[in-house]
Scaffold this motif. Structure first.
Motif, PDB file in Angstrom:
ATOM      1  N   ARG A 248      14.828 -12.170  18.333  1.00 47.67           N
ATOM      2  CA  ARG A 248      15.721 -11.795  19.402  1.00 47.67           C
ATOM      3  C   ARG A 248      15.249 -10.878  20.250  1.00 47.67           C
ATOM      4  O   ARG A 248      14.705  -9.746  19.754  1.00 47.67           O
ATOM      5  N   SER A 249      15.075 -11.019  21.598  1.00 49.71           N
ATOM      6  CA  SER A 249      14.572 -10.015  22.138  1.00 49.71           C
ATOM      7  C   SER A 249      15.373  -9.449  23.602  1.00 49.71           C
ATOM      8  O   SER A 249      16.248 -10.208  23.998  1.00 49.71           O
ATOM      9  N   LEU A 250      15.075  -8.374  23.943  1.00 53.65           N
ATOM     10  CA  LEU A 250      15.547  -7.791  25.162  1.00 53.65           C
ATOM     11  C   LEU A 250      14.133  -7.396  26.066  1.00 53.65           C
ATOM     12  O   LEU A 250      13.441  -6.693  25.391  1.00 53.65           O
ATOM     13  N   VAL A 251      14.237  -7.872  27.066  1.00 53.02           N
ATOM     14  CA  VAL A 251      13.032  -7.476  28.283  1.00 53.02           C
ATOM     15  C   VAL A 251      13.535  -6.289  29.193  1.00 53.02           C
ATOM     16  O   VAL A 251      14.754  -6.154  29.733  1.00 53.02           O
ATOM     17  N   VAL A 252      12.769  -5.178  28.743  1.00 50.86           N
ATOM     18  CA  VAL A 252      12.908  -3.906  29.661  1.00 50.86           C
ATOM     19  C   VAL A 252      12.040  -3.675  30.577  1.00 50.86           C
ATOM     20  O   VAL A 252      10.797  -3.591  30.363  1.00 50.86           O
ATOM     21  N   LEU A 253      12.392  -3.708  31.851  1.00 46.77           N
ATOM     22  CA  LEU A 253      11.704  -3.386  32.728  1.00 46.77           C
ATOM     23  C   LEU A 253      11.688  -1.814  33.017  1.00 46.77           C
ATOM     24  O   LEU A 253      12.782  -1.077  33.670  1.00 46.77           O
ATOM     25  N   ASN A 254      10.789  -0.897  32.456  1.00 43.93           N
ATOM     26  CA  ASN A 254      10.521   0.352  32.954  1.00 43.93           C
ATOM     27  C   ASN A 254       9.882   0.974  33.985  1.00 43.93           C
ATOM     28  O   ASN A 254       9.449   0.055  34.726  1.00 43.93           O
ATOM     29  N   LYS A 255      10.072   2.172  34.248  1.00 47.44           N
ATOM     30  CA  LYS A 255       9.589   2.820  35.401  1.00 47.44           C
ATOM     31  C   LYS A 255      10.116   1.948  36.781  1.00 47.44           C
ATOM     32  O   LYS A 255       9.607   1.993  37.726  1.00 47.44           O
ATOM     33  N   SER A 256      11.575   1.972  36.622  1.00 50.13           N
ATOM     34  CA  SER A 256      12.241   1.310  37.865  1.00 50.13           C
ATOM     35  C   SER A 256      12.551   2.346  38.780  1.00 50.13           C
ATOM     36  O   SER A 256      12.654   2.215  39.904  1.00 50.13           O
ATOM     37  N   ASP A 257      12.269   3.623  38.399  1.00 49.04           N
ATOM     38  CA  ASP A 257      12.316   4.794  39.494  1.00 49.04           C
ATOM     39  C   ASP A 257      11.344   4.736  40.515  1.00 49.04           C
ATOM     40  O   ASP A 257      11.357   5.099  41.595  1.00 49.04           O
ATOM     41  N   LEU A 258      10.189   4.035  40.359  1.00 52.95           N
ATOM     42  CA  LEU A 258       8.742   4.151  41.056  1.00 52.95           C
ATOM     43  C   LEU A 258       9.166   2.662  42.247  1.00 52.95           C
ATOM     44  O   LEU A 258       8.379   2.787  43.221  1.00 52.95           O
ATOM     45  N   LEU A 259      10.213   2.033  42.131  1.00 58.18           N
ATOM     46  CA  LEU A 259      10.477   0.734  42.898  1.00 58.18           C
ATOM     47  C   LEU A 259      11.689   1.112  43.713  1.00 58.18           C
ATOM     48  O   LEU A 259      12.655   1.893  43.265  1.00 58.18           O
TER      49      LEU A 259
END
Length: 569
Positions: A248-259
């Protein structure tokens, strides 16, 4: 009686408080009675006022008694009941899956006893004990997985609220799996969060760290797959592999503040589309675990707080709804994978033993056929050798079959070899290979011996597949198995090595260097080819009768010790 038992079962400190309280109450009661008596006589001229005072006194005494009973008897009982209810409400792994895992581990322990490799056996035992310990522990294993530059350690830092590792460093900072404790509100279980080494790193050390990271990921109850941008093919493959084994996985998009906001939403939508077969859309979240510092108007640098709440909210929701099933599924998965590993080790061990048997019996059969001058007896002798080979291969795989059953299987496979034309093909193949190796015309007995060894090998390899699959030839039947083994054993590199060994074991002991024997070669080869053609045309009822085998073998062949790896004609 119950009150006396309750008093004497109290702790000493509470008992002393009780005695002191009783003495104090009695003293106050005496003083109060004396004071009230004098007050009552003074108010005797006012009946209504005296009766109201008496009622008030009775109420106060009742309240004191009720408070005493509540504090010393009723309240302790309620606390005990609450503790019992709390223990009952502790999360439990689903019973059916737990029992299945326990049965699997029990089977693993039985399998381990069959493994001869001491190192492999101890490793399996140690791993089975680790899985068993997970039954008694209540933690949820959360593993943070991804490339070295995605910011895994920053996410761990933000989740537990304190620094636990170096952040903002080049790829490869975390070299071993590091585990920390995390408590989320609303969850009874403790959460162990593991920061893994990065994947897709260069060099031998990077490959080793990735191997460790993948191992930790396969043992997780919940996986946090961390990205720092759009999903690449090299990242999709491990995510898919983990999903296929049930992670079971959660996909985490990190560093979203750079976008920019628009780009962030575009990337999130693209991620959800690409992983839609592996992860639910709600399980793809964007965070900023370590936002970049911002320069204020006065020139000072301001460090924003981590934006980690989308991940925390999703983790809490998933673990509340699925936590017990995730733990149960993982325990069952780990026990099944361990059982599969034990079966593979046993299969390799059995395959090695069975291959040795085939190697031994193929040269026994070759020696018997090459040394037997009568054309029918050599076929019977080869059938006897194959029958004994079947019995011993079956014993390796735990299948105790008798000699009669082994003879039936050997004759059935022999007919299949003849009907498929493999016997004639083997003669041609062996004859060509021998002539290329030693040159000249060979006597038919040499060709017969080497061909017998080759056919015995194909038969033995086919029977290994038969016993490996619990005495089942599979959907394609015996024909498909035999044809596949013939194709595997006719490759040039194998034929070269096989013929070289055959020359040493079969041809040289026959002393075929005498010129006078060359005149007989053509005649013997023609007789051999005619014999094969006749055998292939015989109906099943005309097949050689194994019952006459014993008398013929006693005259022409003395059985050798089955423990020896060499034969002598």
């Amino acid at each position: 009686m119950a009150l006396a038992v309750g008093v004497f079962s109290m702790p000493l400190s509470r008992f002393l408080i009780l005695i002191t309280g009783i003495i104090l109450i009695l003293g106050l009661a005496i003083w109060l009675i004396d004071s009230l008596q004098r007050l009552f006589w003074q108010l005797s001229y006012y009946p209504l006022l005296s009766q109201a005072l008496l009622f008030l006194i009775i109420v106060l005494i009742g309240l004191l008694i009720a408070a005493f009973v509540y504090y010393f008897f009723w309240l302790p009982q309620q606390q005990k009941r609450k503790k019992k209810r709390a223990r009952r409400s502790q999360p439990r792994v689903p019973i059916a899956k737990t029992e299945a895992a326990e049965e699997t581990l029990k089977a693993v322990r039985q399998q381990v006893a069959q493994i001869q490799d001491e190192v492999a056996r101890q490793e399996l035992l140690m791993r089975s004990r680790e899985i068993e310990q997970n039954f008694s522990r209540g933690e949820i294993q959360v593993v943070v997985f991804g490339t070295g530059s995605a910011g895994k350690t920053s996410i761990v830092n933000a989740l537990i609220g304190r620094m636990v590792g170096e952040v903002g460093a080049p790829m490869g900072t975390t070299e071993v799996g590091e585990t920390y404790s995390l408590k989320l509100k609303g969850l009874n279980r403790e959460i162990l969060i593991t920061d893994t080494p990065g994947i897709l790193e260069a060099g031998v050390a990077g490959t080793e760290r990735e191997r460790l990271a993948r191992k930790l990921a396969t043992e997780a109850d919940l996986l946090l797959f961390v990205l720092d941008n759009d999903l690449r093919k090299s990242e999709y493959d491990p995510l898919q592999a983990l999903a296929e084994i049930g992670k079971r996985s959660l996909v985490v998009l990190n560093k979203s503040d750079l976008l920019p906001d628009e780009d962030r939403e575009t990337i999130l939508a693209r991620l959800r589309e690409r992983v839609r077969h592996l992860v639910a859309p709600a399980d793809v979240v964007a965070v900023a675990a370590r936002p970049q510092a911002v320069r204020l108007e006065d020139g000072q640098m301001f460090q924003p707080d981590p934006d980690i709440m989308p991940l925390i909210r999703r983790m809490v929701a998933v673990l509340r709804a699925e936590g017990e099933d995730l733990v149960a599924d993982n325990i069952l998965l780990q026990s099944q994978r361990l059982s599969e590993k034990a079966r593979n080790l046993i299969d390799v061990q059995r395959r090695r033993q069975a291959d040795k048997l085939v190697e031994r019996f193929q040269w026994i059969g070759a020696g018997v056929v090459a040394a037997t001058p009568l054309p029918v007896v050599d076929m019977l002798a080869a059938a006897a050798v194959n029958a004994q080979m079947v019995v011993e291969i079956g014993r390796v795989y735990g299948c105790e079959i008798n000699t009669e059953r082994g003879r039936e299987l050997a004759l059935s496979l022999g007919k299949t070899l003849a009907s498929l034309g493999i016997v004639k093909g083997a003669i041609t193949l062996v004859t060509t290979a021998l002539q290329l190796s030693i040159g000249g015309m060979l006597v038919g007995r040499a060709i017969q011996g080497v061909t017998a060894a080759y056919l015995t090998r194909i038969a033995g390899k086919s029977f290994i597949e038969y016993f490996r699959h619990d005495q089942d030839w599979g959907d394609g039947g015996i024909t498909e198995v035999v044809q596949r083994q013939f194709q595997l054993n006719r490759r040039d590199e194998f034929i070269k090595s096989f013929v070289q060994e055959a020359i040493t074991r079969v041809v040289n002991p026959l002393h075929l260097n005498q010129p006078e024997e060359e005149d007989e070669a053509i005649l013997e080869l023609e007789e051999l080819q005619l014999e094969v053609e006749l055998e292939s045309l015989l109906p099943p009822s005309r097949s050689p009768n194994p019952k006459h085998l014993g008398a013929n073998l006693e005259e022409d062949w003395e059985p050798r010790n089955s423990n020896s790896d060499d034969w002598e004609a």
